[in-house]
Design a protein around this motif. Structure first.
Motif, short mmCIF file in Angstrom:
data_model
loop_
_atom_site.label_atom_id
_atom_site.label_comp_id
_atom_site.label_asym_id
_atom_site.label_seq_id
_atom_site.Cartn_x
_atom_site.Cartn_y
_atom_site.Cartn_z
N GLU A 51 113.08 28.32 -59.23
CA GLU A 51 113.03 26.85 -59.43
C GLU A 51 112.47 26.13 -58.21
N TRP A 52 112.50 26.78 -57.04
CA TRP A 52 111.97 26.14 -55.83
C TRP A 52 110.44 26.13 -55.80
N LYS A 53 109.84 26.74 -56.80
CA LYS A 53 108.38 26.69 -56.88
C LYS A 53 107.92 25.30 -57.30
N LYS A 54 108.80 24.56 -57.98
CA LYS A 54 108.47 23.20 -58.44
C LYS A 54 108.50 22.23 -57.26
N ALA A 173 108.92 16.54 -49.84
CA ALA A 173 109.26 15.14 -50.14
C ALA A 173 108.08 14.22 -49.89
N ALA A 174 107.39 14.39 -48.77
CA ALA A 174 106.25 13.53 -48.44
C ALA A 174 105.12 13.70 -49.44
N THR A 175 104.86 14.94 -49.84
CA THR A 175 103.76 15.21 -50.77
C THR A 175 104.03 14.59 -52.14
N VAL A 176 105.26 14.75 -52.64
CA VAL A 176 105.61 14.15 -53.94
C VAL A 176 105.53 12.63 -53.87
N ARG A 588 117.16 10.64 -46.49
CA ARG A 588 116.50 9.42 -45.99
C ARG A 588 115.00 9.46 -46.25
N PHE A 589 114.43 10.65 -46.22
CA PHE A 589 113.00 10.81 -46.46
C PHE A 589 112.65 10.47 -47.91
N ILE A 590 113.48 10.95 -48.83
CA ILE A 590 113.25 10.70 -50.25
C ILE A 590 113.30 9.20 -50.56
N ASP A 593 109.26 4.63 -49.18
CA ASP A 593 108.12 4.28 -50.03
C ASP A 593 106.86 4.64 -49.26
N MET A 594 106.13 5.66 -49.74
CA MET A 594 104.96 6.13 -49.01
C MET A 594 103.68 5.67 -49.68
N GLU A 595 102.81 5.11 -48.88
CA GLU A 595 101.50 4.67 -49.37
C GLU A 595 100.42 5.36 -48.54
N VAL A 596 99.82 6.37 -49.14
CA VAL A 596 98.79 7.14 -48.44
C VAL A 596 97.54 7.15 -49.30
N ALA A 597 96.42 6.77 -48.71
CA ALA A 597 95.17 6.71 -49.46
C ALA A 597 94.81 8.08 -50.01
#
Length: 689
Positions: A51-54, A173-176, A588-590, A593-597
């Motif tokens: 399941e950690w593949k997801k 977390a950052a990628t999602v 805290r990371f989750i 709100d991330m805004e990356v071009a």
């Protein structure tokens, strides 16, 4: 007779130990094997649980019940050979001959656990690879249960586990959240933040005009300044011209001060100081300097390079004559070496000087210096030659007289305005005679001057200037910023922790971190400088005040690792605190709100197979047609294939000369060209190895 298996970190060290072993009589027989650096690595998440593949926020944080290793694909053959060697022979114990430090412990014991070995371990420990040092280490093997070795081993393991937990959980977390691959690291991200902060300062900088006023007195020039504030900037052209109109034809010496400055040679090299000096004098990148220093170490010419220390131990300093003597065969040092060896008092003074010799300021290893092995007829590359001589000069310099100058500052008065000029006279070149080739234009001495002396003004000039933006980091200044990361925090206690932890990263990893940031597109090199990309800027801005951005995080945990080594905290206490932090940090990371071009595709040419465009990917250059399998890797036999190289290949041209490492371990340069779908090497006569 008992049998032992000695496992070295690299084949070159194994061969060196074998050669010395053959000249010795030991109460046991040694068989030999060698790693090629890391042969195993911690498993990927999906290898623990399917399941950690997801890439799903709901499964974070991923924390294995126990940490397991897998064999690296690139080292599979080496792993299997040593595994078979262990099974085929009845050994009483194993000798760990990996590099003497935390990373060497990690390389050995990650293999030891993966292979399931239960044999006792003895530690081969030395900072030098000279015959005498190897003989001494073989004669004085350290038991694996030695407190320092055990603590160092535990700290090494927990450092790799901590980096796994932080890197993989926060990267997921950052990628999602960001919608594209965003790599996060305990040291990598605060290093990126340092470069981004400087880039934003440059982007937001607005130059402001100002003026200066200069008078030429024939033998020297002097600059107007405000006697009260000591400022030499004039706000407007009108004020500068007004000052100019008030100046007559003469200036009177108002004050003259001469001060003698005595500057002793700097400390010996840590890896950081060597990297900074090599970047300053030769433009070498930090990773280039580390590779060259490692090569010199393997050739027995210098001591272990991955060190934070700038001091020698008393035991080595007492026998330093042999190291100095080894330089006496080189023509450029013959006279200097002879003068040093004839001055026994000066050698004794250095040995007793805490500036250069201090057992209390040693880390895992002492400062880098040359060994007693003469250079002789050893063939060095141009880079090796330069680095060897930097280290040689630094050693010789600490036994030479100090650099002495007389600095003169003069204040002149013309009308009601004051002017300042500086100059100096060298009283004794001292150790700097070794650095004549590197000296830039020297400040000119002032003529003899006395108070109330009247000097004619030849010409006057209003200088139009603009304030300058901050300068981008170079290898030297970025390494320095990582080491002195306490400058980026305000809290005094945290500054102290960062100072004790010696900044972020280690001497062995800082260069690697910088190169990784470049490879993932968060920073780029522009000449000798680093520039944050828009991607890198977006990442840091999106992370806001999460502590992964701050150098404090890595400093605090580096301090905890050091506490394990020093025996101040237990491994179990460290692990408990680490798990609690990982859980809180991921949560805290989750919430961010991330805004990356979105990543802009870089087109490098047309596919020679199907005609579709070829675009740059993370690991190489791929045909945009998913049905087509055409691909050019960014790394071929450790040679880096740039976008420019890929464009040349696809247009039918040869690349630049690229440095490759063959399977035999030999290195050489070659160009590449595409022949059909295959890449072929093109050698010049000089490039063949």
């Amino acid at each position: 007779m008992k049998k032992a298996l000695l496992i070295a970190e690299k084949p070159s060290l194994m061969r060196d130990i074998q050669k010395v072993y053959k000249t010795m009589k030991l109460p046991y027989e040694i068989h030999f094997a060698s790693f090629v650096g890391h042969v195993v690595e911690l498993k990927e998440p999906h290898e623990y649980k399917a399941e950690w593949k997801k890439w799903d926020l709901n499964i974070l944080p991923m924390i294995p019940e126990r940490y397991e290793f897998r064999v690296k694909k690139s080292a599979y053959k080496v792993y299997k050979e040593i595994e078979q060697q262990l099974k085929a022979n009845q050994y009483e114990f194993i000798i760990n001959a990996c590099d003497a430090g935390m990373e060497g412990e990690n390389i050995f014991y990650s293999f030891y656990k993966r292979v399931g070995c239960k044999l006792p371990v003895k530690r081969f420990w030395t900072s030098q690879t000279t015959d005498s040092a190897i003989r001494d280490a073989l004669s004085n093997l350290i038991d694996e249960n030695d407190l320092l070795i055990r603590n160092l081993r535990n700290a090494a393991m927990y450092r790799s586990v901590f980096d796994w937990l932080i890197g993989l959980n926060l990267t997921r977390a950052a990628t999602v959240k960001g919608g594209r691959i965003i790599k996060i690291g305990r040291v990598m991200t605060p290093t990126l933040a340092i470069v981004v902060k400087r880039e934003l300062e440059i982007q937001q900088f607005k130059p402001e005009p100002y003026f200066q006023f200069e008078i030429d007195l024939g033998h020297f020039k002097a600059l107007w300044f405000d006697l009260k504030t000591n400022d030499n900037k004039i706000k407007t052209l009108q004020i500068a011209q007004q000052i100019q109109s008030q100046i007559g034809n003469t200036a009177i010496v108002h004050d003259v001060k001469t001060e003698r400055k005595i500057m002793h040679a700097p400390s010996l090299h840590s890896l950081l100081e060597l990297q900074k000096e090599a970047n300053k004098f030769f433009g070498f990148t930090s990773s280039e300097t580390l590779k060259i220093a490692q090569s010199l170490y393997e050739k027995k010419l210098i001591t272990y390079p991955r060190t934070e220390s700038k001091h020698l131990p008393t035991s080595l300093a007492k026998n330093i004559d042999a190291n100095i003597q080894s330089l006496g065969t080189l023509s450029e040092y013959q006279d200097v070496v002879q003068n040093i060896l004839n001055n026994k008092k000066q050698i004794a003074n250095v040995i007793h000087s805490k500036k250069y010799v201090d057992d209390k300021k040693l880390t895992d290893h002492h400062a880098i210096t040359i060994t007693e092995v003469p250079l002789g007829n050893k063939k060095l590359s141009p880079g090796e030659f330069k680095i060897y001589h930097l280290i040689a000069r630094r050693l010789l310099s600490i036994f030479m007289p100090p650099y002495v100058i007389d600095k003169t500052a003069v204040v002149l008065k013309a009308a009601s305005h004051f002017f300042k000029a500086n100059g100096h006279v060298v009283a004794d070149k001292g150790y700097t005679v070794l650095y004549e080739l590197f000296k830039k234009k020297q400040e000119q001495p002032l003529p003899p001057l006395q108070v109330n002396m009247e000097l004619p003004i030849h010409t006057t000039q209003v200088l139009s200037k603009k304030t300058e933006p901050p300068i981008r980091y170079t290898d030297s200044t970025l390494l320095d910023a990582m080491f002195h990361a306490g400058r980026f925090v305000e809290d005094k206690e945290l500054q102290r922790i960062l100072k004790d932890a010696e900044g972020i990263g280690t001497s062995a990893t800082r260069a690697e971190i910088i190169e990784k940031l470049i490879s993932i597109g968060m920073i780029t090199r522009e000449g000798k400088s680093f520039k944050a990309t828009q991607f890198g800027i977006d990442v840091i801005i999106s992370l806001k005040n999460h502590d992964i951005v701050s150098p404090v995080l890595t400093a605090v945990w580096s301090k905890k690792l050091k506490d394990i080594v020093d025996g101040h905290i237990s491994s179990s206490q460290f692990y408990s605190e680490m798990l609690q932090y990982v859980k809180e940090s991921t949560g805290r990371f989750i919430a961010l709100d991330m805004e990356v071009a979105e990543k802009q595709e870089v087109i490098v040419g047309k596919c020679i197979v199907c005609g579709h465009v070829v675009v740059e990917g993370f690991k190489g250059y791929t045909c945009s047609n998913k049905a087509c399998k055409f691909f050019i890797s960014k790394s071929i036999m450790k040679g880096k294939i740039t976008t420019t190289d890929a464009k040349k290949l696809l247009s039918g041209r040869e690349t630049r000369e690229i440095r490759f490492t063959w399977k035999s371990g030999k290195k050489g340069k070659a160009k590449l060209k595409l022949v059909g779908e295959n890449i072929e090497f093109v050698f010049s006569n000089k490039s063949k190895t």
